[in-house]
Scaffold this motif. Structure first.
Motif, PDB file in Angstrom:
ATOM      1  N   PHE A  18       0.830  -1.201   0.000  1.00  0.00           N
ATOM      2  CA  PHE A  18       0.000   0.000   0.000  1.00  0.00           C
ATOM      3  C   PHE A  18       0.865   1.252   0.000  1.00  0.00           C
ATOM      4  O   PHE A  18       0.633   2.201  -0.762  1.00  0.00           O
ATOM      5  CB  PHE A  18      -0.909  -0.018   1.230  1.00  0.00           C
ATOM      6  CG  PHE A  18      -1.724   1.226   1.400  1.00  0.00           C
ATOM      7  CD1 PHE A  18      -2.796   1.503   0.570  1.00  0.00           C
ATOM      8  CD2 PHE A  18      -1.414   2.152   2.396  1.00  0.00           C
ATOM      9  CE1 PHE A  18      -3.550   2.646   0.724  1.00  0.00           C
ATOM     10  CE2 PHE A  18      -2.154   3.302   2.554  1.00  0.00           C
ATOM     11  CZ  PHE A  18      -3.223   3.556   1.719  1.00  0.00           C
ATOM     12  N   THR A  21       2.683   1.670  -3.465  1.00  0.00           N
ATOM     13  CA  THR A  21       1.773   2.112  -4.527  1.00  0.00           C
ATOM     14  C   THR A  21       1.366   3.566  -4.330  1.00  0.00           C
ATOM     15  O   THR A  21       1.375   4.373  -5.274  1.00  0.00           O
ATOM     16  CB  THR A  21       0.522   1.213  -4.547  1.00  0.00           C
ATOM     17  OG1 THR A  21       0.919  -0.153  -4.666  1.00  0.00           O
ATOM     18  CG2 THR A  21      -0.365   1.568  -5.719  1.00  0.00           C
ATOM     19  N   ALA A  22       1.001   3.925  -3.089  1.00  0.00           N
ATOM     20  CA  ALA A  22       0.605   5.303  -2.812  1.00  0.00           C
ATOM     21  C   ALA A  22       1.771   6.257  -3.052  1.00  0.00           C
ATOM     22  O   ALA A  22       1.604   7.365  -3.597  1.00  0.00           O
ATOM     23  CB  ALA A  22       0.115   5.411  -1.368  1.00  0.00           C
ATOM     24  N   VAL A  25       2.229   6.846  -6.816  1.00  0.00           N
ATOM     25  CA  VAL A  25       1.204   7.748  -7.357  1.00  0.00           C
ATOM     26  C   VAL A  25       1.492   9.190  -6.943  1.00  0.00           C
ATOM     27  O   VAL A  25       1.385  10.129  -7.752  1.00  0.00           O
ATOM     28  CB  VAL A  25      -0.193   7.297  -6.887  1.00  0.00           C
ATOM     29  CG1 VAL A  25      -1.251   8.313  -7.306  1.00  0.00           C
ATOM     30  CG2 VAL A  25      -0.526   5.930  -7.460  1.00  0.00           C
ATOM     31  N   ALA A  26       1.867   9.404  -5.663  1.00  0.00           N
ATOM     32  CA  ALA A  26       2.159  10.763  -5.186  1.00  0.00           C
ATOM     33  C   ALA A  26       3.361  11.356  -5.909  1.00  0.00           C
ATOM     34  O   ALA A  26       3.358  12.531  -6.304  1.00  0.00           O
ATOM     35  CB  ALA A  26       2.395  10.729  -3.673  1.00  0.00           C
ATOM     36  N   LEU A 167      -5.364  10.696  -6.359  1.00  0.00           N
ATOM     37  CA  LEU A 167      -4.539  10.094  -5.314  1.00  0.00           C
ATOM     38  C   LEU A 167      -5.397   9.287  -4.344  1.00  0.00           C
ATOM     39  O   LEU A 167      -5.032   8.162  -3.956  1.00  0.00           O
ATOM     40  CB  LEU A 167      -3.772  11.188  -4.570  1.00  0.00           C
ATOM     41  CG  LEU A 167      -2.867  10.700  -3.428  1.00  0.00           C
ATOM     42  CD1 LEU A 167      -1.812   9.741  -3.966  1.00  0.00           C
ATOM     43  CD2 LEU A 167      -2.207  11.881  -2.728  1.00  0.00           C
ATOM     44  N   LEU A 168      -6.525   9.846  -3.939  1.00  0.00           N
ATOM     45  CA  LEU A 168      -7.422   9.102  -3.045  1.00  0.00           C
ATOM     46  C   LEU A 168      -7.925   7.829  -3.708  1.00  0.00           C
ATOM     47  O   LEU A 168      -7.984   6.751  -3.085  1.00  0.00           O
ATOM     48  CB  LEU A 168      -8.610   9.986  -2.643  1.00  0.00           C
ATOM     49  CG  LEU A 168      -8.272  11.192  -1.756  1.00  0.00           C
ATOM     50  CD1 LEU A 168      -9.530  12.018  -1.502  1.00  0.00           C
ATOM     51  CD2 LEU A 168      -7.664  10.736  -0.442  1.00  0.00           C
ATOM     52  N   ALA A 170      -6.423   6.238  -6.113  1.00  0.00           N
ATOM     53  CA  ALA A 170      -5.285   5.325  -6.226  1.00  0.00           C
ATOM     54  C   ALA A 170      -4.988   4.642  -4.896  1.00  0.00           C
ATOM     55  O   ALA A 170      -4.628   3.458  -4.852  1.00  0.00           O
ATOM     56  CB  ALA A 170      -4.051   6.087  -6.712  1.00  0.00           C
ATOM     57  N   LEU A 171      -5.142   5.410  -3.793  1.00  0.00           N
ATOM     58  CA  LEU A 171      -4.915   4.816  -2.481  1.00  0.00           C
ATOM     59  C   LEU A 171      -5.929   3.703  -2.212  1.00  0.00           C
ATOM     60  O   LEU A 171      -5.584   2.637  -1.684  1.00  0.00           O
ATOM     61  CB  LEU A 171      -5.007   5.896  -1.398  1.00  0.00           C
ATOM     62  CG  LEU A 171      -3.880   6.934  -1.393  1.00  0.00           C
ATOM     63  CD1 LEU A 171      -4.132   7.961  -0.303  1.00  0.00           C
ATOM     64  CD2 LEU A 171      -2.527   6.280  -1.207  1.00  0.00           C
ATOM     65  N   ALA A 174      -4.995   0.859  -4.379  1.00  0.00           N
ATOM     66  CA  ALA A 174      -3.762   0.242  -3.865  1.00  0.00           C
ATOM     67  C   ALA A 174      -4.072  -0.626  -2.652  1.00  0.00           C
ATOM     68  O   ALA A 174      -3.518  -1.720  -2.485  1.00  0.00           O
ATOM     69  CB  ALA A 174      -2.750   1.323  -3.504  1.00  0.00           C
TER      70      ALA A 174
END
Length: 478
Positions: A18, A21-22, A25-26, A167-168, A170-171, A174
Motif C-alpha cells: 500500500f 503504490t501510494a 502515485v504521489a 490520489l485518493l 489510487a490509495l 492500492a
C-alpha cells in the motif's frame, strides 16, 4: 481501516504494498505538477514558434491570390495568428488595428528570410515573425502569449484538484490490490504453519490461475505427500514395534520352550538311567520285565515328545505345506480305527463320523496329526464308560467343521486360552499319569495357524446330557 490494522500488523506486506503504490502515485503527481510549472511555458513557446514559422512558409508558398486569401483567413480564425503585409510602407493586408500599431522600419532580410522575437506592444506580449516574402513584400505574423502563464496556473489548479481525487482513488485501489495479494499469502502462511506442526487438515482454498494459486496447489500437494509419507512411516514404525514385540515374545517362548524341554526330558532320562543301572542286579524275572517295560515306556514317551517338538519347530520355522484334496471323513475314520485298542481300555463308546465323503484342501499328513492329537486327548480325559464322538459337518461358507467330543469334566474357562501353549497342562498330576507331554495341542495350534484356518475348544453337553468337551477345526472345501 481499524479492522485492517487489527487483522494486518504494521510489518505486514499489505502496508508495504500500500505504501509503495501510494508513494508511486504521489511522486508521479508531484513530477507532473513540477513539469507543468517549469516546463509547460518553454514547451508552449517552442510549439508557437514552430507553428508561426510553418505559417510563414505556407504564405510564402502561395502562388495565387485566392490561395493566399484562404491561408490568411485560416490563420486569423483558426490559429489566432495576426497578419500584416506591407510594401513600401503601404499596408496590403492587415488583421490588426492600424491606429494602435505602427509598422516597423524596413527590415534587412533576404528574400524568403525571417526573424523571430518576443515583443510587448499595445496588444500585449506576443511572438512575432518578421519576414521577407518572395514577391518583395514584408510580412508580420504575430501570435499572443499572454494567456500561457494563466493557462499553466489554471492547469496546475486543475491538476491539484484532479490529482488529489486521483490520489485518493489510487490509495483505495492500492489498498484493495494489496489486500487481494496479501490475503491469499496469509492463507498460504497459515497452511504452511499447520503443515510444519504436522496438521494436514487445512488446505489452500483460494481460486485463480496466478502464481499464488499455483503456489497454493504446490503446498497442498506437498502437504498430502508429506501426510502420506508420515502415515507410511508411522505404519512402518508400528509394524517394526510389532515385529520387535513378536520377536521378543518368540525369544521368550523359545527360552521357555527350552526350559520346559529340559524339565520334561529330565524325568524320563532319570528314570531310564535309574532302571538301567538297577537292571543287572535284578534276578527276579517278573521284576526285570517290569523294569524293562518302564524303560520302554519312558523311551517311547521321549521319542514321541521329540517327534512332536521336531514337527512344532518345522511348522514354526515356516516350512511349506503340501496342500492336496482328500476325503477328510475317510482320514478321520482311519485314525479312529487305529486308536480303537486304546478306546477299549477306557470302555468308552466311540461314535465315528457319518460315512458321507467330505473333500477338503489341506496338508493331509499334518491334519492326520491334528486328529490323532484330538482323539488321544479325548481318550485320556473321557469318563469311564463315556462317549467319544467325531463329526464332519459342511458349513454355509465353504468349509467343513471337524470336531472331537468326549464326556468328562469341563475345562475351567480361564484355562481355555492357555491349553494351546507348549507344555501347559490343566491337570499336571493326571497328565503325568497318562504320559502326556503338553506339546500335542501346541502342535495343533501351529498346524492350523499355518493353514490359516479356525480351531478351538468349548465346554458343551453330550447327546446324553452329560458334560463334555469339544475340540474342533475347520478346513476349506474349495
Amino acid at each position: 481501516m481499524q479492522k485492517l490494522k487489527n487483522a494486518f500488523p504494521a510489518h505486514s506486506l499489505l502496508w508495504r504494498l500500500f505504501g509503495c503504490t501510494a508513494g508511486c502515485v504521489a511522486v508521479f503527481l508531484a513530477v507532473l505538477l513540477l513539469l507543468n510549472t517549469f516546463s509547460l511555458k518553454p514547451y508552449y513557446m517552442k510549439q508557437k514558434q514552430t507553428h508561426i514559422v510553418a505559417a510563414f512558409d505556407s504564405i510564402n508558398a502561395c502562388e495565387t491570390s485566392d490561395a493566399l486569401q484562404e491561408e490568411l483567413e485560416y490563420l486569423q480564425y483558426n490559429d489566432t495568428v495576426s497578419v500584416v503585409i506591407w510594401a513600401d510602407r503601404q499596408i496590403l493586408y492587415s488583421t490588426l488595428n492600424q491606429q494602435r500599431y505602427s509598422l516597423p522600419a524596413r527590415p534587412d532580410l533576404p528574400l524568403g528570410g525571417y526573424s523571430l522575437r518576443q515583443l510587448e506592444d499595445d496588444n500585449g506580449a506576443a511572438i512575432a515573425l518578421l519576414g521577407h516574402l518572395n514577391d518583395g513584400a514584408f510580412i508580420l505574423l504575430r501570435t499572443p502569449i499572454a494567456a500561457i502563464e494563466e493557462s499553466a496556473a489554471v492547469f496546475n489548479r486543475f491538476l491539484l484538484f484532479c490529482g488529489g481525487g486521483g490520489l485518493l482513488l489510487a490509495l483505495g485501489l492500492a489498498l484493495l490490490l494489496s489486500r487481494s495479494l496479501t490475503v491469499p499469502l496469509r492463507k498460504l502462511s497459515r497452511v504452511a504453519e499447520n503443515v510444519a506442526a504436522l496438521d494436514f487438515s487445512d488446505s489452500y482454498t483460494g481460486g485463480g490461475r496466478d502464481e499464488i494459486a499455483a503456489l497454493g496447489k504446490s503446498i497442498d500437494t506437498m502437504s498430502h505427500a508429506l501426510e502420506e509419507t508420515i502415515t507410511e512411516l508411522k505404519n512402518a514404525n508400528l509394524r517394526l514395534q510389532s515385529d520387535i514385540e513378536v520377536k521378543t515374545r518368540q525369544n521368550e517362548a523359545h527360552r521357555a520352550f527350552i526350559a520346559n524341554v529340559s524339565h520334561e526330558l529330565k524325568t524320563p532320562l532319570a528314570l531310564i538311567g535309574t532302571y538301567a543301572e538297577s537292571l543287572p542286579d535284578i534276578e527276579n524275572e517278573q521284576s526285570r520285565a517290569e523294569y524293562c517295560a518302564v524303560i520302554r515306556d519312558e523311551t517311547r514317551r521321549m521319542s514321541d515328545m521329540l517327534r512332536r517338538m521336531t514337527l512344532l519347530m518345522q511348522i514354526s520355522s515356516g516350512e511349506q505345506l503340501t496342500v492336496e484334496r482328500f476325503n477328510i471323513t475317510e482320514l478321520f475314520c482311519n485314525v479312529m480305527q487305529r486308536l480303537t485298542p486304546q478306546f477299549a481300555d477306557c470302555r468308552a463308546t466311540v461314535i465315528p463320523p457319518a460315512a458321507a465323503p467330505q473333500f477338503v484342501f489341506a496338508d493331509s499328513f499334518l491334519i492326520e496329526d491334528v486328529l490323532q492329537n484330538y482323539l488321544t486327548n479325548a481318550f485320556h480325559h473321557v469318563t469311564a464308560g463315556g462317549i467319544i464322538s467325531g463329526t464332519v459337518t459342511p458349513t454355509a461358507n465353504g468349509t467343513v467343521h471337524i470336531a472331537v467330543l468326549n464326556t468328562g469334566s469341563p475345562i475351567p474357562e480361564e484355562e481355555l486360552p492357555k491349553i494351546w501353549e507348549s507344555f501347559y497342562k490343566v491337570d499336571k498330576a493326571h497328565s503325568r499319569s497318562y504320559g502326556g507331554s503338553g506339546i500335542g495341542l501346541s502342535v495343533v495350534a501351529a498346524i492350523m495357524q499355518a493353514h490359516r484356518m479356525p480351531y478351538g475348544v468349548r465346554n458343551c453337553r453330550a447327546p446324553d446330557g452329560k458334560t463334555a468337551v469339544e475340540f474342533y477345526i475347520e478346513l476349506q472345501t474349495r
